[in-house]
Design a protein around this motif. Sequence first.
Motif, PDB file in Angstrom:
ATOM      1  N   HIS A  74      34.179  27.367  28.819  1.00 21.58           N
ATOM      2  CA  HIS A  74      32.909  26.669  28.969  1.00 21.58           C
ATOM      3  C   HIS A  74      33.099  25.211  29.368  1.00 21.58           C
ATOM      4  O   HIS A  74      32.296  24.671  30.130  1.00 21.58           O
ATOM      5  N   ALA A  75      34.134  24.577  28.863  1.00 20.94           N
ATOM      6  CA  ALA A  75      34.373  23.181  29.192  1.00 20.94           C
ATOM      7  C   ALA A  75      34.618  22.985  30.677  1.00 20.94           C
ATOM      8  O   ALA A  75      34.258  21.955  31.244  1.00 20.94           O
ATOM      9  N   LYS A  76      35.249  23.959  31.303  1.00 18.52           N
ATOM     10  CA  LYS A  76      35.531  23.887  32.731  1.00 18.52           C
ATOM     11  C   LYS A  76      34.487  24.598  33.573  1.00 18.52           C
ATOM     12  O   LYS A  76      34.596  24.607  34.803  1.00 18.52           O
ATOM     13  N   ASN A  77      33.506  25.207  32.908  1.00 18.82           N
ATOM     14  CA  ASN A  77      32.455  25.937  33.603  1.00 18.82           C
ATOM     15  C   ASN A  77      33.059  26.976  34.551  1.00 18.82           C
ATOM     16  O   ASN A  77      32.645  27.119  35.707  1.00 18.82           O
ATOM     17  N   THR A  78      34.021  27.697  34.026  1.00 20.28           N
ATOM     18  CA  THR A  78      34.826  28.601  34.829  1.00 20.28           C
ATOM     19  C   THR A  78      35.010  29.929  34.113  1.00 20.28           C
ATOM     20  O   THR A  78      35.139  29.976  32.885  1.00 20.28           O
ATOM     21  N   VAL A  79      35.027  30.981  34.894  1.00 23.85           N
ATOM     22  CA  VAL A  79      35.350  32.315  34.419  1.00 23.85           C
ATOM     23  C   VAL A  79      36.597  32.783  35.145  1.00 23.85           C
ATOM     24  O   VAL A  79      36.738  32.568  36.353  1.00 23.85           O
ATOM     25  N   TYR A  80      37.485  33.412  34.411  1.00 23.16           N
ATOM     26  CA  TYR A  80      38.754  33.851  34.966  1.00 23.16           C
ATOM     27  C   TYR A  80      38.853  35.373  34.953  1.00 23.16           C
ATOM     28  O   TYR A  80      38.241  36.055  34.134  1.00 23.16           O
ATOM     29  N   LEU A  81      39.654  35.872  35.852  1.00 25.50           N
ATOM     30  CA  LEU A  81      40.050  37.265  35.833  1.00 25.50           C
ATOM     31  C   LEU A  81      41.564  37.313  35.964  1.00 25.50           C
ATOM     32  O   LEU A  81      42.111  37.063  37.040  1.00 25.50           O
ATOM     33  N   GLN A  82      42.215  37.600  34.859  1.00 25.61           N
ATOM     34  CA  GLN A  82      43.660  37.757  34.863  1.00 25.61           C
ATOM     35  C   GLN A  82      43.982  39.188  35.259  1.00 25.61           C
ATOM     36  O   GLN A  82      43.534  40.132  34.608  1.00 25.61           O
ATOM     37  N   MET A  83      44.754  39.347  36.300  1.00 24.05           N
ATOM     38  CA  MET A  83      45.079  40.657  36.838  1.00 24.05           C
ATOM     39  C   MET A  83      46.578  40.871  36.727  1.00 24.05           C
ATOM     40  O   MET A  83      47.365  40.139  37.335  1.00 24.05           O
ATOM     41  N   ASN A  84      46.954  41.864  35.954  1.00 24.30           N
ATOM     42  CA  ASN A  84      48.349  42.209  35.758  1.00 24.30           C
ATOM     43  C   ASN A  84      48.616  43.615  36.272  1.00 24.30           C
ATOM     44  O   ASN A  84      47.703  44.408  36.468  1.00 24.30           O
ATOM     45  N   SER A  85      49.881  43.907  36.457  1.00 20.85           N
ATOM     46  CA  SER A  85      50.306  45.237  36.905  1.00 20.85           C
ATOM     47  C   SER A  85      49.515  45.690  38.118  1.00 20.85           C
ATOM     48  O   SER A  85      48.997  46.809  38.183  1.00 20.85           O
ATOM     49  N   LEU A  86      49.445  44.828  39.089  1.00 27.63           N
ATOM     50  CA  LEU A  86      48.616  45.100  40.255  1.00 27.63           C
ATOM     51  C   LEU A  86      49.154  46.268  41.066  1.00 27.63           C
ATOM     52  O   LEU A  86      50.365  46.463  41.188  1.00 27.63           O
ATOM     53  N   LYS A  87      48.224  47.022  41.615  1.00 24.33           N
ATOM     54  CA  LYS A  87      48.523  48.198  42.414  1.00 24.33           C
ATOM     55  C   LYS A  87      47.979  48.011  43.819  1.00 24.33           C
ATOM     56  O   LYS A  87      47.038  47.244  44.028  1.00 24.33           O
ATOM     57  N   PRO A  88      48.526  48.716  44.783  1.00 31.28           N
ATOM     58  CA  PRO A  88      47.990  48.605  46.140  1.00 31.28           C
ATOM     59  C   PRO A  88      46.495  48.896  46.226  1.00 31.28           C
ATOM     60  O   PRO A  88      45.800  48.269  47.036  1.00 31.28           O
ATOM     61  N   GLU A  89      46.008  49.795  45.404  1.00 28.93           N
ATOM     62  CA  GLU A  89      44.590  50.112  45.422  1.00 28.93           C
ATOM     63  C   GLU A  89      43.709  48.997  44.867  1.00 28.93           C
ATOM     64  O   GLU A  89      42.482  49.082  44.945  1.00 28.93           O
ATOM     65  N   ASP A  90      44.317  47.960  44.310  1.00 25.92           N
ATOM     66  CA  ASP A  90      43.563  46.785  43.897  1.00 25.92           C
ATOM     67  C   ASP A  90      43.260  45.847  45.064  1.00 25.92           C
ATOM     68  O   ASP A  90      42.526  44.867  44.890  1.00 25.92           O
ATOM     69  N   THR A  91      43.821  46.127  46.206  1.00 30.14           N
ATOM     70  CA  THR A  91      43.585  45.294  47.378  1.00 30.14           C
ATOM     71  C   THR A  91      42.110  45.299  47.737  1.00 30.14           C
ATOM     72  O   THR A  91      41.514  46.355  47.952  1.00 30.14           O
TER      73      THR A  91
END
Length: 123
Positions: A74-91
């Motif tokens: 909230h302090a940065k007014n930001t939302v994150y999406l941490q993406m791990n173990s990425l797969k080609p279908e995540d493209t």
Amino acid sequence: QLQLVESGGGLVQPGGSLRLSCTASGVSLEYYAIGWFRQAPGKELEKVSCIASSSGATEYGDSVKGRFTISRDHAKNTVYLQMNSLKPEDTAVYYCAAEMYYYCSGHERMEHWGRGTLVTVSS
């Protein structure tokens, strides 16, 4: 006026990680539900994750459960999406979107969208 800007996309090898950021300007995101969506070539827009404004509850699509994590700063007014173990279908192009409502919903109800950031998972 609410504006959303995504960042953090890029090229990553399968199994790698990226953290996407969605930073808002013009208004606080405190009372907005924020979702991450993606669209791969030739495919429909897909809901990836969402974080509610009322409870802070999170939702994940079945294809990313256990690999992706959504969070707020909230302090940065930001939302994150941490993406791990990425797969080609995540493209896909990843978009953040906001709705001034307590609960998460589908893309049809999201009223504010960023321009997207491209994530490419390939060796």
